[in-house]
Each structure stands twice: as C-alpha cells, then as structure tokens.
Scaffold this motif. Structure first.
Motif, PDB file in Angstrom:
ATOM      1  N   GLU A  61       0.844  -1.193   0.000  1.00  0.00           N
ATOM      2  CA  GLU A  61       0.000   0.000   0.000  1.00  0.00           C
ATOM      3  C   GLU A  61       0.876   1.238   0.000  1.00  0.00           C
ATOM      4  OE1 GLU A  61      -1.805   1.268   4.085  1.00  0.00           O
ATOM      5  OE2 GLU A  61      -1.894  -0.920   4.015  1.00  0.00           O
ATOM      6  N   ASP A  62       0.307   2.297  -0.553  1.00  0.00           N
ATOM      7  CA  ASP A  62       1.010   3.577  -0.627  1.00  0.00           C
ATOM      8  C   ASP A  62       0.430   4.519   0.415  1.00  0.00           C
ATOM      9  OD1 ASP A  62       2.620   2.765  -2.748  1.00  0.00           O
ATOM     10  OD2 ASP A  62       1.159   3.404  -4.250  1.00  0.00           O
ATOM     11  N   MET A  85       9.527   1.592   1.421  1.00  0.00           N
ATOM     12  CA  MET A  85      10.248   2.388   0.433  1.00  0.00           C
ATOM     13  C   MET A  85       9.731   3.818   0.526  1.00  0.00           C
ATOM     14  SD  MET A  85      11.958  -0.062  -1.200  1.00  0.00           S
ATOM     15  CE  MET A  85      12.328   0.308  -2.887  1.00  0.00           C
ATOM     16  N   SER A  86      10.634   4.777   0.362  1.00  0.00           N
ATOM     17  CA  SER A  86      10.198   6.177   0.337  1.00  0.00           C
ATOM     18  C   SER A  86      10.525   6.765  -1.035  1.00  0.00           C
ATOM     19  CB  SER A  86      10.885   6.992   1.442  1.00  0.00           C
ATOM     20  OG  SER A  86      12.260   7.056   1.225  1.00  0.00           O
ATOM     21  N   TRP A  93      12.414   5.255  -5.903  1.00  0.00           N
ATOM     22  CA  TRP A  93      12.068   4.723  -4.590  1.00  0.00           C
ATOM     23  C   TRP A  93      13.325   4.179  -3.922  1.00  0.00           C
ATOM     24  CZ3 TRP A  93       7.250   5.263  -2.531  1.00  0.00           C
ATOM     25  CH2 TRP A  93       6.231   5.634  -3.408  1.00  0.00           C
ATOM     26  N   ALA A  94      13.498   4.507  -2.636  1.00  0.00           N
ATOM     27  CA  ALA A  94      14.648   4.028  -1.868  1.00  0.00           C
ATOM     28  C   ALA A  94      14.157   3.289  -0.632  1.00  0.00           C
ATOM     29  CB  ALA A  94      15.538   5.197  -1.455  1.00  0.00           C
ATOM     30  N   GLU A  95      14.771   2.143  -0.363  1.00  0.00           N
ATOM     31  CA  GLU A  95      14.353   1.350   0.795  1.00  0.00           C
ATOM     32  C   GLU A  95      14.778   2.036   2.092  1.00  0.00           C
ATOM     33  OE1 GLU A  95      14.157  -3.194   2.425  1.00  0.00           O
ATOM     34  OE2 GLU A  95      15.129  -2.785   0.518  1.00  0.00           O
ATOM     35  N   GLN A  96      13.892   1.986   3.066  1.00  0.00           N
ATOM     36  CA  GLN A  96      14.152   2.553   4.391  1.00  0.00           C
ATOM     37  C   GLN A  96      14.479   1.415   5.347  1.00  0.00           C
ATOM     38  OE1 GLN A  96      14.044   6.056   4.994  1.00  0.00           O
ATOM     39  NE2 GLN A  96      14.087   5.799   2.776  1.00  0.00           N
ATOM     40  N   ALA A  97      15.592   1.570   6.061  1.00  0.00           N
ATOM     41  CA  ALA A  97      16.038   0.505   6.950  1.00  0.00           C
ATOM     42  C   ALA A  97      15.328   0.537   8.301  1.00  0.00           C
ATOM     43  CB  ALA A  97      17.540   0.608   7.149  1.00  0.00           C
ATOM     44  N   GLY A 120       7.864  12.320   2.784  1.00  0.00           N
ATOM     45  CA  GLY A 120       7.291  12.024   1.473  1.00  0.00           C
ATOM     46  C   GLY A 120       6.427  10.780   1.455  1.00  0.00           C
ATOM     47  N   PRO A 121       5.972  10.411   0.259  1.00  0.00           N
ATOM     48  CA  PRO A 121       5.141   9.214   0.111  1.00  0.00           C
ATOM     49  C   PRO A 121       5.938   7.946   0.442  1.00  0.00           C
ATOM     50  CG  PRO A 121       4.976  10.620  -1.829  1.00  0.00           C
ATOM     51  CD  PRO A 121       6.093  11.162  -0.993  1.00  0.00           C
ATOM     52  N   LEU A 122       5.226   6.970   1.012  1.00  0.00           N
ATOM     53  CA  LEU A 122       5.841   5.689   1.362  1.00  0.00           C
ATOM     54  C   LEU A 122       5.117   4.564   0.632  1.00  0.00           C
ATOM     55  CD1 LEU A 122       6.210   6.016   5.244  1.00  0.00           C
ATOM     56  CD2 LEU A 122       7.921   6.510   3.485  1.00  0.00           C
ATOM     57  N   ARG A 123       5.847   3.523   0.321  1.00  0.00           N
ATOM     58  CA  ARG A 123       5.271   2.294  -0.221  1.00  0.00           C
ATOM     59  C   ARG A 123       5.642   1.181   0.763  1.00  0.00           C
ATOM     60  NH1 ARG A 123       5.853   1.900  -6.218  1.00  0.00           N
ATOM     61  NH2 ARG A 123       3.969   3.143  -6.037  1.00  0.00           N
TER      62      ARG A 123
END
Length: 183
Positions: A61-62, A85-86, A93-97, A120-123
C-alpha cells in the motif's frame, strides 16, 4: 487501498473440512469445484466483508506524506513488515532501513516510526493473514458459507464466481476481525 501481491501458505479450508461440514465423503465431492471455486470464493468474500487477510498474503500500500506514524494499515491481521520504500525527490524509490514497529491490534495493525517517519510518500509491503485457530468463528463462517454454496449451487454460483451470502447470523462470526470503516 492495499494491493494483494501474492498468497503464501495453504488455503484456510481443506476439501476434507468442507466434506465433513456437508456430511459427505470427500471422494463423493467434486474436488475441482470445492478447491478452485468454493474455497477461494468464500475466502475472498470473508476478506471483502471483514477487511482482514484470511489467507496469508503479501500486500502493498502507498501512504501519502500526510499519514503520520501510528497510522493503521489498510488490511487487518498484518503480521510482518517486508519493506518500506520512500519516494525520493527525483521520483525513484529508496528502501528505508528503519527503525519501525508494527503493533497488532485485534482488528487493525499500526505502523510506528519511533525516531521519525521518513518524509514524502511511502510504499509499504507487508504480510498479513489470520491465525485461524484463534478465531474459530471465522472458520465456522467459512465452512457454513462453503456448505451452503455446495448444497445450493444454483443460488450462489454465477459462472466462475460466487454471489454474496445472507448475512444476519454469519456477520457475528467475523465481527472480531472486521476492520472499522475509514471514512
């Protein structure tokens, strides 16, 4: 709205369980009808009615930027965060740890960011599925629905899909996991 990416694990009902509920020997049933139409159909109906994941699945989901830490995930019974991901300013999109924490309630699961929510938006990709042994009413709902459809196919089978079942009594069996409306 969350998107189902894939199912994992076995279906929540078996041919033998449906046969027992119908008081019919499994070899006397039509396995393809039960396993390919009725079981997936009643599972999908229960998921649609409750907003909870019944069979184990991966969802994505976003979240818009205005969803804060502690917001509920769309699908109930979330059990594990797979990835977050952000969206970057350039659109990638970059993965968030992390750090992040999934808190599970009876009906909903909430995603918290203890330090700070990424901007920002997250996935968000997560696993969800009902531990059916803790909710015997849900199993009963599924079995009653499957038996009703098996016994009265002319009323509920429409091509390769199922029509909705009457709800007065059955709704109470899934009330414990039904996600509240979000309007």
């Amino acid at each position: 709205m969350a998107r189902r990416i894939e199912y994992f694990g076995d279906p929540v009902l078996t041919l033998a369980q449906v046969a027992y509920q119908c008081r019919v020997e499994p070899e006397d049933m039509e396995p393809e009808l039960i396993e390919q139409i009725i079981i997936p159909g009643v599972t999908a109906q229960c998921e649609s009615k409750t907003g909870a994941a019944i069979r184990g699945a991966v969802y994505e989901e976003d979240w818009p930027a205005n969803f804060v830490s502690g917001h509920a995930l769309d699908v109930g019974q979330a059990t594990q965060i797979v990835s977050i991901m952000s969206q970057q300013p350039d659109g990638t999109w970059a993965e968030q740890a992390g750090p992040f924490e999934l808190q599970q309630g009876q009906r909903e699961s909430y995603l918290f960011f203890p330090v700070a929510r990424p901007p920002g938006p997250l996935r968000i990709r997560y696993k969800a599925g009902l531990y059916i042994d803790l909710h015997p009413g849900v199993r009963n709902w599924l079995l009653m629905a499957a038996a009703t459809i098996y016994r009265h196919p002319e009323m509920f089978l429409v091509g390769q899909t199922l029509a909705e079942l009457p709800s007065a009594f059955l709704d109470h069996l899934v009330a414990d996991i039904t996600v509240p409306p979000r309007f």
